[in-house]
Scaffold this motif. Sequence first.
Motif, PDB file in Angstrom:
ATOM      1  N   GLU A  90      39.480  22.803  17.126  1.00  0.00           N
ATOM      2  CA  GLU A  90      40.388  22.588  18.254  1.00  0.00           C
ATOM      3  C   GLU A  90      41.096  21.235  18.141  1.00  0.00           C
ATOM      4  N   GLU A  91      40.412  20.223  17.617  1.00  0.00           N
ATOM      5  CA  GLU A  91      41.036  18.904  17.449  1.00  0.00           C
ATOM      6  C   GLU A  91      42.081  18.931  16.339  1.00  0.00           C
ATOM      7  N   ILE A  92      41.825  19.698  15.282  1.00  0.00           N
ATOM      8  CA  ILE A  92      42.798  19.812  14.190  1.00  0.00           C
ATOM      9  C   ILE A  92      44.001  20.631  14.648  1.00  0.00           C
ATOM     10  N   LYS A  93      43.756  21.721  15.374  1.00  0.00           N
ATOM     11  CA  LYS A  93      44.856  22.559  15.868  1.00  0.00           C
ATOM     12  C   LYS A  93      45.745  21.800  16.845  1.00  0.00           C
ATOM     13  N   SER A  94      45.223  20.783  17.505  1.00  0.00           N
ATOM     14  CA  SER A  94      46.024  20.039  18.486  1.00  0.00           C
ATOM     15  C   SER A  94      46.652  18.771  17.910  1.00  0.00           C
ATOM     16  N   LEU A  95      46.611  18.598  16.593  1.00  0.00           N
ATOM     17  CA  LEU A  95      47.258  17.432  15.985  1.00  0.00           C
ATOM     18  C   LEU A  95      48.745  17.439  16.319  1.00  0.00           C
ATOM     19  N   GLU A  96      49.244  16.294  16.674  1.00  0.00           N
ATOM     20  CA  GLU A  96      50.658  16.150  16.970  1.00  0.00           C
ATOM     21  C   GLU A  96      51.469  16.304  15.692  1.00  0.00           C
ATOM     22  N   GLY A  97      52.576  17.016  15.791  1.00  0.00           N
ATOM     23  CA  GLY A  97      53.484  17.123  14.659  1.00  0.00           C
ATOM     24  C   GLY A  97      53.214  18.280  13.706  1.00  0.00           C
ATOM     25  N   LEU A  98      52.229  19.137  13.986  1.00  0.00           N
ATOM     26  CA  LEU A  98      52.006  20.288  13.113  1.00  0.00           C
ATOM     27  C   LEU A  98      53.233  21.184  13.143  1.00  0.00           C
ATOM     28  N   VAL A  99      53.662  21.622  11.980  1.00  0.00           N
ATOM     29  CA  VAL A  99      54.820  22.494  11.867  1.00  0.00           C
ATOM     30  C   VAL A  99      54.314  23.911  11.626  1.00  0.00           C
ATOM     31  N   ILE A 100      54.591  24.797  12.578  1.00  0.00           N
ATOM     32  CA  ILE A 100      54.136  26.185  12.480  1.00  0.00           C
ATOM     33  C   ILE A 100      54.989  26.926  11.463  1.00  0.00           C
ATOM     34  N   ASP A 101      54.334  27.812  10.704  1.00  0.00           N
ATOM     35  CA  ASP A 101      54.960  28.603   9.642  1.00  0.00           C
ATOM     36  C   ASP A 101      55.445  27.723   8.495  1.00  0.00           C
ATOM     37  N   ASP A 102      54.725  26.646   8.265  1.00  0.00           N
ATOM     38  CA  ASP A 102      55.041  25.745   7.159  1.00  0.00           C
ATOM     39  C   ASP A 102      53.757  25.078   6.687  1.00  0.00           C
ATOM     40  N   TYR A 103      53.846  24.439   5.536  1.00  0.00           N
ATOM     41  CA  TYR A 103      52.703  23.696   5.022  1.00  0.00           C
ATOM     42  C   TYR A 103      52.663  22.315   5.645  1.00  0.00           C
ATOM     43  N   ASN A 104      51.474  21.882   5.998  1.00  0.00           N
ATOM     44  CA  ASN A 104      51.237  20.577   6.607  1.00  0.00           C
ATOM     45  C   ASN A 104      50.220  19.839   5.755  1.00  0.00           C
ATOM     46  N   THR A 105      50.452  18.567   5.521  1.00  0.00           N
ATOM     47  CA  THR A 105      49.542  17.760   4.715  1.00  0.00           C
ATOM     48  C   THR A 105      48.451  17.177   5.596  1.00  0.00           C
ATOM     49  N   LEU A 106      47.207  17.450   5.215  1.00  0.00           N
ATOM     50  CA  LEU A 106      46.068  16.828   5.881  1.00  0.00           C
ATOM     51  C   LEU A 106      45.461  15.824   4.916  1.00  0.00           C
ATOM     52  N   GLN A 107      45.074  14.671   5.452  1.00  0.00           N
ATOM     53  CA  GLN A 107      44.515  13.613   4.626  1.00  0.00           C
ATOM     54  C   GLN A 107      43.149  13.205   5.149  1.00  0.00           C
ATOM     55  N   LEU A 108      42.172  13.281   4.263  1.00  0.00           N
ATOM     56  CA  LEU A 108      40.828  12.805   4.553  1.00  0.00           C
ATOM     57  C   LEU A 108      40.746  11.364   4.072  1.00  0.00           C
ATOM     58  N   VAL A 109      40.292  10.471   4.946  1.00  0.00           N
ATOM     59  CA  VAL A 109      40.111   9.068   4.575  1.00  0.00           C
ATOM     60  C   VAL A 109      38.702   8.637   4.946  1.00  0.00           C
ATOM     61  N   GLY A 110      38.228   7.625   4.255  1.00  0.00           N
ATOM     62  CA  GLY A 110      36.919   7.074   4.552  1.00  0.00           C
ATOM     63  C   GLY A 110      36.645   5.867   3.686  1.00  0.00           C
ATOM     64  N   VAL A 111      35.431   5.363   3.820  1.00  0.00           N
ATOM     65  CA  VAL A 111      35.012   4.183   3.073  1.00  0.00           C
ATOM     66  C   VAL A 111      33.623   4.466   2.505  1.00  0.00           C
ATOM     67  N   THR A 112      33.386   3.998   1.299  1.00  0.00           N
ATOM     68  CA  THR A 112      32.069   4.168   0.696  1.00  0.00           C
ATOM     69  C   THR A 112      31.092   3.161   1.303  1.00  0.00           C
ATOM     70  N   ILE A 113      29.830   3.337   1.008  1.00  0.00           N
ATOM     71  CA  ILE A 113      28.824   2.395   1.496  1.00  0.00           C
ATOM     72  C   ILE A 113      29.003   1.017   0.875  1.00  0.00           C
ATOM     73  N   ASP A 114      29.782   0.946  -0.223  1.00  0.00           N
ATOM     74  CA  ASP A 114      30.097  -0.334  -0.860  1.00  0.00           C
ATOM     75  C   ASP A 114      31.395  -0.945  -0.349  1.00  0.00           C
ATOM     76  N   GLY A 115      32.024  -0.287   0.634  1.00  0.00           N
ATOM     77  CA  GLY A 115      33.238  -0.846   1.230  1.00  0.00           C
ATOM     78  C   GLY A 115      34.527  -0.462   0.544  1.00  0.00           C
TER      79      GLY A 115
END
Length: 135
Positions: A90-115
Amino acid sequence: MMTRIIRIALCLMALAVIGLQASTPCCAFDIEIDIAPAVLNLQNKGQVVTVHTDIAYGLVDVSTVYLNGVAINSWKADDCGNFVAKFLIEEIKSLEGLVIDDYNTLQLVGVTIDGEAFAGTEDILVINNVPTGRK
């Protein structure tokens, strides 16, 4: 400890600012991701969007993992020991700017335990198909 927290916060802020762009930020190393479902139907009654990665489970500071600004909901290691992240659909479906009937880029970001910051992107198709018989 405070220096590490500040460094992580600064990197996450930088990633958030460019989080909707398809390119990976210069301060992060690239990871491969695979998002399921690959076609996100806004009518989907599923619970989660799952992101499979090629980064080792033990390297990830899970408190720093986001998908287009949405905080991680749960996580696990796959059979190969790689990190798998789950986000509430539900949080992903409610992302602002999603374009219906098109491809949307999703980006996973994070940090390792080493920073070290990491990021991976994938395009998914977003549709809004109402099942037959439903209004």
